[in-house]
Scaffold this motif. Structure first.
Motif, PDB file in Angstrom:
ATOM      1  N   UNK A 202       0.810  -1.233   0.000  1.00 11.29           N
ATOM      2  CA  UNK A 202       0.000   0.000   0.000  1.00 11.29           C
ATOM      3  C   UNK A 202       0.834   1.270   0.000  1.00 11.29           C
ATOM      4  N   UNK A 203       2.167   1.127   0.012  1.00 12.54           N
ATOM      5  CA  UNK A 203       3.046   2.298   0.022  1.00 12.54           C
ATOM      6  C   UNK A 203       3.280   2.872   1.406  1.00 12.54           C
ATOM      7  N   UNK A 204       3.011   2.082   2.439  1.00 11.88           N
ATOM      8  CA  UNK A 204       3.226   2.566   3.796  1.00 11.88           C
ATOM      9  C   UNK A 204       4.723   2.638   4.120  1.00 11.88           C
ATOM     10  N   UNK A 205       5.075   3.599   4.978  1.00  8.60           N
ATOM     11  CA  UNK A 205       6.426   3.636   5.507  1.00  8.60           C
ATOM     12  C   UNK A 205       6.475   2.742   6.738  1.00  8.60           C
ATOM     13  N   UNK A 206       7.516   1.940   6.808  1.00  8.78           N
ATOM     14  CA  UNK A 206       7.645   1.032   7.948  1.00  8.78           C
ATOM     15  C   UNK A 206       9.120   0.929   8.315  1.00  8.78           C
TER      16      UNK A 206
END
Length: 257
Positions: A202-206
């Motif tokens: 989803x393009x999340x930063x982690x």
């Protein structure tokens, strides 16, 4: 008279490695070599697994109490090989309930059941972990001292020591993180590749760890190592050849005299 089919019991067969192993055993030699059974803790075994592996016998077993092993003896008989994949393997859960971790991960009821047979004809392959070490060095060898830093590792050390003291025929595999595709019957446990995909797609930063070095192992490679051990044991029912002690992920093997 044809060759006797060998009986293989996978303890914890509904778990991640257990399901992949059952699948590998079912496909070995066209599925004509082994009679298969597995244990499960849930009330009802997953039907999709049974359908995919058929023929296979499921047995509900309580590893802590030891309930269910008599049914295996009566219906399946003494296995030629037992692979113990059952464990409370989430480190956080082990820290939260150390009593349950030790009771589940130390296979006393399994070893006592195997010891109840009149001969030593069963090989026990037990899955352990690289978390038996403290991680202060690299390229650990089996003779290096164990020094676990969490409850999961401590329970696995206790299990190894118990097996080596109580049972003559064993192989203990210390694997690192096992990764690969989802199982026939999806497991609830978070899987490394699937989790990474779920947070990145989803393009999340982690934020991932940056100070930990591990040696992840592909689940099919683990299955192949176990299948190799099984074939070697069957080819020489008196014990394991010493050369097998050098196999990857294999801590130690023993044989009856």
């Amino acid at each position: 008279m044809g060759e006797e089919r060998k009986r293989v019991l996978v303890v914890g067969g509904t778990g991640y490695l257990g399901q992949h192993l059952l699948e590998g055993l079912a496909r070995a030699n066209g599925g004509s070599r082994y009679d298969l059974a597995f244990t499960h803790h849930r009330p009802i075994p997953p039907q999709e697994l049974i359908d995919a592996i058929s023929p296979v016998l499921p047995f509900r077993v309580d590893l802590i109490a030891g309930d269910g092993f008599d049914a295996i003896s009566a219906k399946f008989g003494q296995p030629h090989i037992v692979v113990n994949c059952a464990a409370l393997s989430v480190p956080r859960a082990c820290e939260t309930d150390p009593v349950a971790a030790m009771a589940t991960n130390l296979p006393s009821s399994l070893v006592n059941w195997l010891s109840s047979f009149n001969n030593n004809g069963t090989l026990l392959i037990h899955l352990s972990t690289d978390q038996v070490y403290d991680g202060t060095k690299s390229f650990y060898k089996e003779e290096d001292a164990t020094n676990p830093v969490n409850m999961y590792g401590a329970s696995k050390v206790a299990a190894e020591q118990f097996i080596m003291a109580k049972y003559p025929n064993y192989a203990i595999l210390r694997s690192s993180i096992i990764y690969g595709p989802q199982t026939i019957s999806p497991v609830a446990k978070s899987l490394p590749v699937q989790w990474i995909d779920s947070v990145l797609s989803p393009g999340k930063e982690v934020e991932f760890f940056h100070d930990e070095f591990r040696c992840p192992v592909y689940v099919k490679d683990m299955v192949n190592v176990i299948l190799t051990l099984i074939r070697k044991w069957i080819s020489d029912m008196s014990g394991l050849p010493p050369s097998l002690c050098s196999q990857p992920h294999l801590m130690r093997c023993s044989k009856s005299q």
